[in-house]
Design a protein around this motif. Structure first.
Motif, mmCIF file in Angstrom:
data_model
loop_
_atom_site.group_PDB
_atom_site.id
_atom_site.type_symbol
_atom_site.label_atom_id
_atom_site.label_comp_id
_atom_site.label_asym_id
_atom_site.label_seq_id
_atom_site.Cartn_x
_atom_site.Cartn_y
_atom_site.Cartn_z
ATOM 1 N N UNK A 130 0.814 -1.222 0.000
ATOM 2 C CA UNK A 130 0.000 0.000 0.000
ATOM 3 C C UNK A 130 0.844 1.268 0.000
ATOM 4 N N UNK A 131 2.136 1.133 0.291
ATOM 5 C CA UNK A 131 3.010 2.298 0.424
ATOM 6 C C UNK A 131 2.368 3.285 1.407
ATOM 7 N N UNK A 132 2.037 4.478 0.972
ATOM 8 C CA UNK A 132 1.457 5.449 1.909
ATOM 9 C C UNK A 132 -0.070 5.471 1.848
ATOM 10 N N UNK A 133 -0.667 4.528 1.100
ATOM 11 C CA UNK A 133 -2.112 4.535 0.917
ATOM 12 C C UNK A 133 -2.864 3.910 2.071
ATOM 13 N N UNK A 134 -4.175 4.122 2.072
ATOM 14 C CA UNK A 134 -5.008 3.598 3.155
ATOM 15 C C UNK A 134 -5.682 2.278 2.781
ATOM 16 N N UNK A 135 -5.474 1.812 1.553
ATOM 17 C CA UNK A 135 -6.025 0.524 1.147
ATOM 18 C C UNK A 135 -7.486 0.549 0.772
ATOM 19 N N UNK A 136 -8.105 1.695 0.868
ATOM 20 C CA UNK A 136 -9.527 1.797 0.554
ATOM 21 C C UNK A 136 -9.739 2.465 -0.806
ATOM 22 N N UNK A 137 -10.891 2.226 -1.384
ATOM 23 C CA UNK A 137 -11.346 2.951 -2.567
ATOM 24 C C UNK A 137 -12.568 3.760 -2.152
#
Length: 498
Positions: A130-137
């Motif tokens: 996910x790197x810096x992402x939150x994993x959500x759409x």
């Protein structure tokens, strides 16, 4: 947060018997993990057409088990969830390791065509990639992907499919806070060009061979008997990619982010983000607001498709064995693209024969379209109504042009070309209407549906899907969905967050 529970036997989803061919690859290819449960999920919409591909009865949509399964809250029996690793070039720059940062593969199920389709939950939580992402759409992007996946399939363009959108009141931060959702994507494989680049640039040629052998066995078994199966794989992927680019250009579709990690090894349209359909024709149009340099503009797409095939060729070089053999596999891209686009343009203009100056007729057409920024979809649809012996019938078509004299001059050439092959107006009209859609997913139509859905009114998503499933039909009751976009639509922008 707790891992998903398993769905109990005798669920309406019992028809889905999972295989896990990708999970049978070595552990370095993925990370096994469970989806992150989605709080208080609710059904936004489902595609009966996509469900039919896997023999799933639409009656299952009404069952709570469906919502729980395709929000990631409960695990379907036999599923072995995982997130795949891959790398890629992003905007032409090597980005290193990427991977499924917000998508989890559930496994593969039998398709009605005798093949298998992988089911993937997009927006199902953080993964090691996910790197810096939150994993959500967010709901906005999920609805856009859902509608466009199904719209492209109805247009006859190779694409991943979308089974459902499941929403939640859970919030995620993009430009502002937005509610989240999970879209279930379907494809025979989600392997990308970047999947091969990952192993090549990490100098792991054994893993590279394992992946290539897997893709050939699963998706291209006819290549197993080739003298050089890896060269044959590159040649076939290059052919499919060239054809896909021609199909995009022919309907005015712009992907927006043609990074190598978004390029399907099967030649499918994959990873819908800041896409758009051409409205006011301008070959330099950039649909992605993030793409400041215009790398992925409409006119650049065929060239970038070629560039991406070269990137794949570089990754496959250790398996193919020589630069010469790799170049041999790549060399037909431009000819394949040109031939496919030529076929599509002849069909779009209702021409049944080939004449030496047809390319000049096409060039002149795009020239007058650009000069007046004519709506792409409306022009080709209206062109089918032209009658050879009655210029007065051109009123609707002609009114699309600011430079009407320029259109009149081109129409004179077109009429002469039709007469040269004894074209019959009614038969030509039917043929042109079967290849030139009346309805495409314009961004403003998607935006209206999204705004209603954000207020828990999903009726416009459902209506829009039903219209887009029959893009070539007249659908007189829905004619307003084929009209010129309103003035406010010009202010809409889509970016990589879309």
């Amino acid at each position: 947060m707790n891992a998903p529970a398993t769905i109990l036997p005798h669920s309406p989803l019992d028809r889905l018997t999972f295989g896990n061919s990708f999970a049978a690859l070595p552990p370095s290819f993925y990370t096994r993990l469970m989806p992150t449960p989605l709080p208080a999920p609710y059904l936004v919409d489902t595609s009966a057409g996509a469900a039919d591909l896997i023999g799933l009865d639409p009656a299952a949509f009404a069952d709570d088990e469906f919502i729980q399964a395709f929000s990631g809250n409960r695990l379907l029996p036999g599923s072995q969830p995982l997130a795949a690793v891959y790398s890629g070039h992003q905007f032409g720059v090597w980005a290193g390791q990427l991977g499924d940062g917000r998508a989890i593969l559930l496994g593969d199920v039998a398709g009605n065509d005798g093949g298998r389709l992988e089911l993937q939950l997009k927006g199902s939580g953080m993964t090691p990639y996910s790197r810096m992402g939150d994993g959500r759409a967010v709901l906005r992007s999920s609805i856009r992907e859902y509608l466009c996946s199904e719209a492209m399939a109805a247009l006859g363009i190779p694409t991943s499919r979308a089974l459902s959108v499941i929403g939640s009141n859970q919030l995620a931060m993009r430009e502002t806070q937005e509610t989240t959702a999970v879209v279930t994507r379907m494809a025979p494989s989600f392997v990308r060009f970047g999947s091969f680049e990952h192993w090549y640039y990490n100098n792991q040629h054994d893993a590279l061979k394992t992946l290539a052998d897997y893709v050939i066995a699963q998706s291209y078994p006819e290549l197993l008997d080739s003298d050089n199966p890896y060269q044959a794989l590159l040649a076939e992927v290059t052919r499919r990619t060239a054809h896909l680019m021609a199909q995009w250009q022919a309907v005015g579709f712009m992907h927006g982010v043609m990074n190598t990690d978004n390029m399907s090894i099967l030649g499918l349209t994959l990873d819908y983000g800041p896409f758009g359909f051409m409205e006011a024709y301008d070959p330099r149009h950039i649909c992605n607001h993030t793409d400041q340099q215009g790398r992925y503009s409409y006119q650049m797409q065929p060239q970038i498709g070629h560039w991406n095939c070269f990137a794949l060729g570089q990754a496959l070089l250790p398996l193919i064995g020589s630069v010469e053999a790799t170049e041999e596999a790549l060399k037909h891209y431009q000819a394949q693209y040109a031939a496919k686009l030529d076929d599509l343009l002849h069909a779009k203009l209702g021409l049944q024969t080939r004449q030496p100056d047809d390319d000049k007729l096409f060039d002149a057409m795009f020239g007058v379209m650009q000069a007046s920024h004519v709506d792409f979809t409306l022009f080709f649809r209206s062109l089918g109504e032209l009658r050879q012996d009655d210029p007065a019938s051109d009123t609707v078509l002609r009114d699309l042009f600011i430079d009407r004299a320029g259109f009149d001059a081109w129409a004179l050439q077109y009429r002469a070309r039709l007469k040269a092959e004894n074209s019959q107006d009614q038969a030509r009209k039917l043929a042109m209407h079967a290849t030139n859609p009346k309805y495409v997913l314009r961004n403003y139509l998607a935006q209206i549906a999204i705004e209603k859905a954000q207020n828990k009114d999903f009726s416009e998503v459902r209506k829009l899907l039903q219209i887009l499933e029959k893009p070539f039909d007249e659908q007189a009751q829905h004619a307003q969905y084929a009209a010129l976009p309103p003035d406010w639509a010009g202010a809409l922008e889509v970016s990589c967050s879309s």
